[in-house]
Design a protein around this motif. Structure first.
Motif, mmCIF file in Angstrom:
data_model
loop_
_atom_site.group_PDB
_atom_site.id
_atom_site.type_symbol
_atom_site.label_atom_id
_atom_site.label_comp_id
_atom_site.label_asym_id
_atom_site.label_seq_id
_atom_site.Cartn_x
_atom_site.Cartn_y
_atom_site.Cartn_z
ATOM 1 N N ALA A 50 0.974 -1.297 -0.005
ATOM 2 C CA ALA A 50 0.005 0.124 0.066
ATOM 3 C C ALA A 50 1.021 1.166 0.084
ATOM 4 C CB ALA A 50 -0.847 0.070 1.243
ATOM 5 N N ALA A 51 2.038 1.296 0.622
ATOM 6 C CA ALA A 51 2.976 2.459 0.737
ATOM 7 C C ALA A 51 3.723 2.540 -0.615
ATOM 8 C CB ALA A 51 3.899 2.054 2.219
ATOM 9 N N HIS A 52 4.113 1.521 -1.257
ATOM 10 C CA HIS A 52 4.779 1.788 -2.416
ATOM 11 C C HIS A 52 3.804 2.222 -3.406
ATOM 12 C CE1 HIS A 52 8.678 0.157 -2.083
ATOM 13 N NE2 HIS A 52 8.408 -0.641 -1.212
ATOM 14 N N ASN A 53 2.584 1.612 -3.497
ATOM 15 C CA ASN A 53 1.438 2.208 -4.257
ATOM 16 C C ASN A 53 1.191 3.877 -4.231
ATOM 17 O OD1 ASN A 53 1.248 -0.402 -5.391
ATOM 18 N ND2 ASN A 53 -0.515 -0.928 -4.289
ATOM 19 N N PHE A 54 0.856 4.107 -2.920
ATOM 20 C CA PHE A 54 0.825 5.441 -2.480
ATOM 21 C C PHE A 54 1.831 6.374 -2.982
ATOM 22 C CE2 PHE A 54 0.810 9.401 -0.192
ATOM 23 C CZ PHE A 54 -0.569 9.698 -0.061
ATOM 24 N N ALA A 55 3.077 5.887 -2.833
ATOM 25 C CA ALA A 55 4.504 6.810 -3.267
ATOM 26 C C ALA A 55 4.552 6.934 -4.722
ATOM 27 C CB ALA A 55 5.534 5.774 -3.009
ATOM 28 N N GLU A 56 4.177 5.725 -5.492
ATOM 29 C CA GLU A 56 4.257 5.722 -7.004
ATOM 30 C C GLU A 56 3.189 6.632 -7.413
ATOM 31 O OE1 GLU A 56 5.993 4.482 -9.478
ATOM 32 O OE2 GLU A 56 7.375 3.462 -8.066
ATOM 33 N N LYS A 57 2.046 6.744 -6.977
ATOM 34 C CA LYS A 57 0.894 7.549 -7.615
ATOM 35 C C LYS A 57 1.078 8.843 -6.888
ATOM 36 C CE LYS A 57 -4.367 7.133 -7.432
ATOM 37 N NZ LYS A 57 -5.477 6.439 -6.961
ATOM 38 N N HIS A 58 1.409 9.282 -6.050
ATOM 39 C CA HIS A 58 1.216 10.569 -5.421
ATOM 40 C C HIS A 58 2.567 11.472 -5.219
ATOM 41 C CE1 HIS A 58 -2.975 9.985 -4.872
ATOM 42 N NE2 HIS A 58 -2.840 9.022 -4.190
ATOM 43 N N LEU A 59 3.517 10.514 -4.882
ATOM 44 C CA LEU A 59 4.896 11.288 -4.467
ATOM 45 C C LEU A 59 6.079 11.435 -5.582
ATOM 46 C CD1 LEU A 59 4.709 10.089 -0.524
ATOM 47 C CD2 LEU A 59 3.984 12.425 -1.583
ATOM 48 N N LYS A 60 5.729 10.389 -6.471
ATOM 49 C CA LYS A 60 7.066 10.257 -7.364
ATOM 50 C C LYS A 60 7.320 11.502 -8.465
ATOM 51 C CE LYS A 60 9.273 6.698 -5.841
ATOM 52 N NZ LYS A 60 9.031 5.281 -6.090
ATOM 53 N N HIS A 61 6.345 12.211 -8.499
ATOM 54 C CA HIS A 61 6.287 13.224 -9.708
ATOM 55 C C HIS A 61 6.553 14.434 -9.182
ATOM 56 C CE1 HIS A 61 5.307 9.640 -11.671
ATOM 57 N NE2 HIS A 61 4.061 9.610 -11.003
ATOM 58 N N GLN A 80 7.508 13.232 5.796
ATOM 59 C CA GLN A 80 9.114 12.691 6.061
ATOM 60 C C GLN A 80 8.981 11.661 6.684
ATOM 61 O OE1 GLN A 80 9.935 16.544 8.431
ATOM 62 N NE2 GLN A 80 10.122 17.608 6.446
ATOM 63 N N THR A 81 8.304 11.234 7.457
ATOM 64 C CA THR A 81 8.033 9.982 8.443
ATOM 65 C C THR A 81 7.876 8.983 7.418
ATOM 66 O OG1 THR A 81 7.371 11.311 10.415
ATOM 67 C CG2 THR A 81 7.051 8.875 10.289
ATOM 68 N N PHE A 82 6.821 9.019 6.456
ATOM 69 C CA PHE A 82 6.590 8.073 5.485
ATOM 70 C C PHE A 82 7.865 7.837 4.800
ATOM 71 C CE2 PHE A 82 5.304 7.178 1.101
ATOM 72 C CZ PHE A 82 4.593 5.955 1.414
ATOM 73 N N GLU A 83 8.754 8.758 4.142
ATOM 74 C CA GLU A 83 9.654 8.379 3.524
ATOM 75 C C GLU A 83 10.791 7.580 4.499
ATOM 76 O OE1 GLU A 83 13.231 10.733 1.183
ATOM 77 O OE2 GLU A 83 11.431 11.985 1.514
ATOM 78 N N LEU A 84 10.821 7.882 5.721
ATOM 79 C CA LEU A 84 11.876 7.268 6.532
ATOM 80 C C LEU A 84 11.457 5.901 6.689
ATOM 81 C CD1 LEU A 84 14.149 7.480 8.658
ATOM 82 C CD2 LEU A 84 12.635 8.123 10.310
ATOM 83 N N LEU A 85 10.131 5.810 6.986
ATOM 84 C CA LEU A 85 9.818 4.204 7.243
ATOM 85 C C LEU A 85 9.743 3.406 5.962
ATOM 86 C CD1 LEU A 85 6.560 5.274 9.346
ATOM 87 C CD2 LEU A 85 8.713 3.863 10.090
ATOM 88 N N MET A 86 9.704 4.168 4.686
ATOM 89 C CA MET A 86 9.785 3.162 3.720
ATOM 90 C C MET A 86 11.288 2.741 3.609
ATOM 91 S SD MET A 86 7.279 3.207 1.497
ATOM 92 C CE MET A 86 7.538 3.345 -0.114
ATOM 93 N N ASN A 87 12.115 3.468 3.958
ATOM 94 C CA ASN A 87 13.681 3.206 3.835
ATOM 95 C C ASN A 87 13.940 2.164 5.104
ATOM 96 O OD1 ASN A 87 15.087 4.847 1.846
ATOM 97 N ND2 ASN A 87 14.444 6.521 2.835
ATOM 98 N N LEU A 88 13.396 2.193 6.141
ATOM 99 C CA LEU A 88 13.601 1.323 7.157
ATOM 100 C C LEU A 88 13.015 -0.009 6.968
ATOM 101 C CD1 LEU A 88 13.302 3.596 10.475
ATOM 102 C CD2 LEU A 88 15.293 2.659 9.397
ATOM 103 N N THR A 89 12.129 0.354 6.211
ATOM 104 C CA THR A 89 11.457 -1.350 5.601
ATOM 105 C C THR A 89 12.190 -1.860 4.816
ATOM 106 O OG1 THR A 89 9.054 -0.339 6.092
ATOM 107 C CG2 THR A 89 9.330 -2.258 4.486
ATOM 108 N N ALA A 90 12.792 -1.158 3.867
ATOM 109 C CA ALA A 90 13.815 -1.615 2.890
ATOM 110 C C ALA A 90 14.972 -2.043 3.596
ATOM 111 C CB ALA A 90 14.353 -0.626 1.669
ATOM 112 N N PHE A 91 15.447 -1.476 4.622
ATOM 113 C CA PHE A 91 16.686 -1.824 5.686
ATOM 114 C C PHE A 91 16.251 -3.443 6.007
ATOM 115 C CE2 PHE A 91 17.761 -2.014 9.998
ATOM 116 C CZ PHE A 91 19.172 -2.348 10.067
ATOM 117 N N PHE A 92 15.031 -3.391 6.591
ATOM 118 C CA PHE A 92 14.895 -4.768 7.369
ATOM 119 C C PHE A 92 14.645 -5.840 6.315
ATOM 120 C CE2 PHE A 92 13.678 -2.344 11.298
ATOM 121 C CZ PHE A 92 14.783 -3.124 12.206
#
Length: 227
Positions: A50-61, A80-92
């Motif tokens: 859901a987070a990836h879809n939201f980022a693709e649709k709303h934040l990548k452009h 900013q928190t969303f971006e941090l959590l996406m990165n921490l998810t990729a980290f884990f």
């Protein structure tokens, strides 16, 4: 998960994207390290998608209506928190897959943990500016970060002889010289890793138990094993 999904959809329909991100952030944070025997939890998989879809649709452009909505709601921090959590998810993701180099590279790029003694107090201050959902998981992040360093250190120690020790394979004069240089380089890399470990222990100590539970004891023990 169901309640969170419904809330996120309602806020999105109302155009309240800050509230959408707050829901997604909360759901992602509590599952940031949800793996059972190395297998990703289904709810984690759902919210990560859901987070990836939201980022693709709303934040990548670039500057989108969502960014404008966050500004209107005075809630840029949710982004900013969303971006941090996406990165921490990729980290884990990488950490749980045993890719300690890849996971450390992601964590190191986020600026959460000190790289030098001069950054320790800055990182301490940064911790207290994080959103509560991010602060609440920093204990797990710090322990996993130390485990990355431990594994990178152990790998170097195993694959390179220390200077003065017998190289694993004698390959003639030139080969031996190369191996000895590799040993010197590995020794420096191990020293650097131990130094980073020390800095993380110092940083955690300054937070006076804010990382929760037994984190400080655990990372001090991991640091002691990096000899």
């Amino acid at each position: 998960g169901g309640g969170g999904t419904d809330a996120a959809e309602l806020y999105a329909m109302a155009g309240e994207y800050g509230r959408v991100l707050e829901v997604v952030n909360r759901e992602l944070a509590v599952r940031v390290d949800s793996f059972e025997n190395g297998v990703e939890d289904q709810q984690r998989l759902f919210w990560k998608g859901a987070a990836h879809n939201f980022a693709e649709k709303h934040l990548k452009h670039g500057r989108t209506h969502v960014v404008e909505s966050l500004e209107r709601e005075d809630n840029l921090k949710a982004g900013q928190t969303f971006e941090l959590l996406m990165n921490l998810t990729a980290f884990f993701d990488k950490f749980r897959a045993g890719d300690f180099g890849g996971s450390w590279t992601i964590l190191d790029s986020l600026g959460l943990l000190p790289k030098t003694a001069g950054e320790v107090s800055n990182c301490e201050q940064l911790f207290f500016t994080l959103d509560k959902v991010a602060r609440d998981i920093m204990g797990r992040v710090v322990v996993a970060g130390m485990e990355c360093l431990f594994n990178l250190h152990a790998s170097l120690k195993q694959s390179h002889p220390r200077p003065g020790q017998q190289p694993a394979q004698g390959g003639g004069g030139g080969g031996q010289a190369l191996q000895e240089q590799a040993g010197v380089d590995a020794d420096k890399a191990m020293r650097d890793i131990r130094e980073r470990g020390k800095l993380i222990v110092t940083y955690a100590g300054l937070l006076h138990g804010s990382l929760g539970g037994e984190v400080n004891k655990l990372i001090a023990k991991i640091e002691a094993y990096m000899m």
